[in-house]
Design an enzyme around this catalytic site. Structure first.
Site, mmCIF file in Angstrom:
data_model
loop_
_atom_site.group_PDB
_atom_site.id
_atom_site.type_symbol
_atom_site.label_atom_id
_atom_site.label_comp_id
_atom_site.label_asym_id
_atom_site.label_seq_id
_atom_site.Cartn_x
_atom_site.Cartn_y
_atom_site.Cartn_z
ATOM 1 C CB CYS A 23 -47.907 65.400 -14.988
ATOM 2 S SG CYS A 23 -49.070 66.428 -15.029
ATOM 3 C CE LYS A 37 -37.811 76.890 -7.580
ATOM 4 N NZ LYS A 37 -37.804 76.457 -9.028
ATOM 5 C CD GLU A 67 -51.812 67.187 -8.413
ATOM 6 O OE1 GLU A 67 -51.853 66.914 -9.439
ATOM 7 O OE2 GLU A 67 -53.049 68.206 -8.153
HETATM 8 P P1 NAD Z 1 -38.601 69.344 -10.380
HETATM 9 O O1 NAD Z 1 -39.361 68.534 -9.682
HETATM 10 O O2 NAD Z 1 -36.716 68.472 -10.503
HETATM 11 O O3 NAD Z 1 -38.875 70.071 -10.550
HETATM 12 C C1 NAD Z 1 -39.841 71.333 -10.686
HETATM 13 C C2 NAD Z 1 -40.077 72.527 -9.344
HETATM 14 O O4 NAD Z 1 -39.470 71.983 -8.777
HETATM 15 C C3 NAD Z 1 -38.882 73.135 -10.389
HETATM 16 O O5 NAD Z 1 -39.377 74.605 -9.583
HETATM 17 C C4 NAD Z 1 -37.549 73.563 -9.080
HETATM 18 O O6 NAD Z 1 -36.496 73.890 -9.557
HETATM 19 C C5 NAD Z 1 -38.085 73.092 -8.164
HETATM 20 N N1 NAD Z 1 -37.188 71.791 -7.179
HETATM 21 C C6 NAD Z 1 -36.655 71.345 -7.424
HETATM 22 N N2 NAD Z 1 -35.960 70.909 -6.350
HETATM 23 C C7 NAD Z 1 -35.996 71.184 -5.321
HETATM 24 C C8 NAD Z 1 -36.630 71.179 -3.690
HETATM 25 N N3 NAD Z 1 -35.535 69.937 -3.253
HETATM 26 N N4 NAD Z 1 -36.994 71.425 -3.014
HETATM 27 C C9 NAD Z 1 -38.060 72.693 -3.754
HETATM 28 N N5 NAD Z 1 -38.052 72.782 -4.950
HETATM 29 C C10 NAD Z 1 -37.754 72.287 -5.799
HETATM 30 O O7 NAD Z 1 -38.578 68.096 -11.654
HETATM 31 P P2 NAD Z 1 -37.794 68.615 -13.577
HETATM 32 O O8 NAD Z 1 -36.236 68.611 -13.148
HETATM 33 O O9 NAD Z 1 -38.053 70.209 -14.100
HETATM 34 O O10 NAD Z 1 -38.531 67.325 -14.402
HETATM 35 C C11 NAD Z 1 -38.501 66.302 -13.972
HETATM 36 C C12 NAD Z 1 -39.285 65.267 -14.196
HETATM 37 O O11 NAD Z 1 -40.125 65.962 -13.113
HETATM 38 C C13 NAD Z 1 -39.650 65.163 -14.912
HETATM 39 O O12 NAD Z 1 -39.249 64.277 -16.341
HETATM 40 C C14 NAD Z 1 -41.236 64.564 -14.965
HETATM 41 O O13 NAD Z 1 -40.748 63.347 -15.158
HETATM 42 C C15 NAD Z 1 -41.453 65.565 -13.778
HETATM 43 N N6 NAD Z 1 -42.512 66.153 -14.060
HETATM 44 C C16 NAD Z 1 -43.661 66.570 -13.983
HETATM 45 C C17 NAD Z 1 -45.029 66.979 -14.007
HETATM 46 C C18 NAD Z 1 -45.865 66.973 -13.449
HETATM 47 O O14 NAD Z 1 -46.872 68.128 -14.233
HETATM 48 N N7 NAD Z 1 -46.211 66.686 -12.563
HETATM 49 C C19 NAD Z 1 -44.070 68.220 -14.541
HETATM 50 C C20 NAD Z 1 -42.497 68.278 -15.031
HETATM 51 C C21 NAD Z 1 -42.179 66.927 -14.951
#
Ligand code: NAD
Ligand code: MN
Length: 487
Positions: free
Chosen positions: A292, A184, A258
């Site tokens: 990240c 996804k 991660e």
């Molecule tokens: P998020 O964790 O909400 O989303 C990441 C992925 O998880 C997306 O595909 C999302 O649809 C999915 N997701 C969301 N809720 C879920 C759930 N309950 N169960 C399973 N999957 C779920 O992150 P975001 O909203 O895209 O970004 C928010 C924050 O995350 C950023 O501000 C940053 O701090 C962090 N981030 C970290 C990385 C990294 O590389 N470690 C990358 C992007 C964002």
């Protein structure tokens, strides 16, 4: 500007078919101007179930399961070739959807994906068990060996900051191990993974081996909750990572995470400043800070503090800011209005709580989500600028006086993803590398992941390692076979 981009279909790719899923659509925007570029289905649990069943059947299918390792290797190389042939389109799609400069997506993101598939292709034929001698049985009485078996159906959930790269970090080893995948992509950036699905299709993988399900957190949750998924490989926020762990506690499916970071960049007094200043600037601001492992906390010796900060601010202001598809842009927008608003809220509350604004801090223009490279200064380890991941172009700088204090300061974080050290002293470099609580320590360089080098977090930056041989621990189960020879 995007006339020569052929967007992939905005549909799920399940069992080799393009299909709808669910009754809701999610709009997808261009972060450079806020315009809508498409919409994707927000797939429901029934659609996830269909994808997981396809992946299970794909896993059981002898055409995949019994494939000779070098035939699997050849498939991965074919996919790498197709990525190369479609590199320009992939880079443009990524820059349109995510906003990142084409100067990076065409030289970094897309070529890294090719390298990852080629590197992991080589592992297909090198994953074997061992022959063992039991410790408690007479020598020669038993034949004992381990098998390393693919774990099964992998649910891969990825974020929007490196939509294609972070997907490939999961896909390449999972497929090399002989698993099948339901992936996804993030709802903000679905298109490069959909383009990849076209290429997987062309490469000739058996159907059901690779499936894409589009949607938001509810779709991700349905993948996490599905009993037919053997393992979740997640990259994203620490909050969602923790909620995934709670969700899998009922069936103990395997999980790797991660998550976020607030990684230190340490400049030692003896550092070569012509290396350290541009290095610290890149570590903080490349990809508009949406990395990240970005170096978002800068520690500089007090007596050089102003000089270093001015140097970093100067270097940052030389990056041309503009839309990702403009070939001269070096910094793009942040991903969304929501992300931009959150970054400004954090800057404001940091300043209200005593941080000072050294430079930047403003929005650029009123279309798109462009933020000036921003430097905050604080020596308060409770300030949000010191503690919280902003995930934007914001660097927090803190002066230090002595080296004992420095290690404690650098490690004063709930995260532990990476660290950058600039020094000319060999002993200081290795001593710091040993003391820093971080999954990766870069010395006199920055931001250079490699497929053969394990990557992952200490502390709340995650569980497990991606890349290198270590990653196979997460995509293979070890089975011990113990056979009496009857003597
Ligand atoms: P998020 O964790 O909400 O989303 C990441 C992925 O998880 C997306 O595909 C999302 O649809 C999915 N997701 C969301 N809720 C879920 C759930 N309950 N169960 C399973 N999957 C779920 O992150 P975001 O909203 O895209 O970004 C928010 C924050 O995350 C950023 O501000 C940053 O701090 C962090 N981030 C970290 C990385 C990294 O590389 N470690 C990358 C992007 C964002
Ligand atoms: Mn987008």
């Amino acid at each position: 500007m995007n006339n020569d981009i052929t967007m992939p279909r905005s549909l799920n790719y399940i069992d080799g078919q393009w299909c709808h899923g669910g009754d809701r659509e999610i709009p997808v925007y261009n972060p450079a101007d806020g315009s809508q570029i498409g919409s994707i289905p927000c797939s429901d649990a029934a659609t996830v179930d269909k994808a997981v069943k396809a992946a299970r059947a794909g896993f059981e299918n002898p055409e995949w399961r019994n494939l000779a390792p070098m035939a699997r290797e050849a498939l991965l190389h074919r996919l790498a070739n197709l990525i190369e042939e479609n590199a320009e389109q992939l880079a443009k799609i990524e820059s349109l959807d995510n906003g990142k400069p084409i100067a990076f997506s065409s030289t970094l993101d897309v070529p890294l994906c090719t390298s990852w598939f080629r590197y992991f292709a080589g592992w297909c034929s090198k994953l074997s068990g061992k022959s063992l001698n039991p410790a408690l049985q007479a020598a020669g009485s038993h034949h004992v060996y381990t098998r390393r078996e693919p774990i099964g159906v992998v649910g891969a959930i990825v974020p929007w900051n490196f939509p294609l790269v972070l997907a490939v970090w999961k896909l390449a080893p999972a497929l090399a191990a002989g698993c099948t995948v339901v992936i996804k992509p993030a709802e903000l950036t679905p298109y490069s993974v959909l383009k990849l699905a076209e290429l997987v299709d062309q490469a000739g993988f058996p159907k059901g081996v690779f499936n894409v399900v589009l949607g938001d957190g509810s779709t991700g949750q349905a993948i996490v909750d599905h009993p037919g998924v053997n393992k979740i490989s997640f990259t994203g926020s620490t909050a969602v990572g923790k909620s995934i762990l709670r969700s899998v506690s009922h069936d103990l499916k395997r999980v790797t995470l991660e998550l976020g970071g607030k990684s230190p960049t340490i400049i030692m007094p003896d550092a070569d400043m012509s290396l350290a200043i541009p290095g610290a600037t890149q570590a903080a601001f490349v990809n508009s800070g949406q990395i990240c492992f970005a170096g978002t906390r800068l520690f500089a010796p007090r007596k050089h503090f102003e000089q270093i900060l001015d140097g970093v601010a100067d270097a940052a202001s030389s990056f041309k800011i503009g839309p990702g598809l403009d070939p001269t842009s070096m910094l793009g927008p942040v991903i969304s209005q929501k992300q931009m608003d959150g970054i400004f809220t954090r800057i404001d509350s940091s300043v209200q709580q005593g941080a000072s604004l050294h430079s930047g801090g403003k929005r650029i223009g009123d279309a798109g989500y462009f933020i000036e490279p921003t430097i905050l200064v604080t020596d308060d380890n409770q300030n949000p600028a010191f503690r919280e991941e902003f995930f934007g172009p914001v660097l927090t700088a803190t002066p230090y006086d002595d080296l004992d204090e420095l290690v404690a300061l650098a490690n004063d974080s709930s995260y532990g993803l990476a660290a950058h050290v600039y020094t000319s002293q060999l002993n200081a470099a290795h001593q710091l590398a040993a003391k820093l609580e971080a999954g990766t320590v870069w010395v006199n360089t920055q931001l250079s992941p490699d497929p053969n080098i394990p990557f992952g977090g200490f502390k709340q930056s995650g569980w497990g390692r991606e890349n290198g041989e270590d990653v196979f621990e997460h995509y293979l189960e070890t089975k011990s076979v113990i056979m009496s020879l009857g003597n």
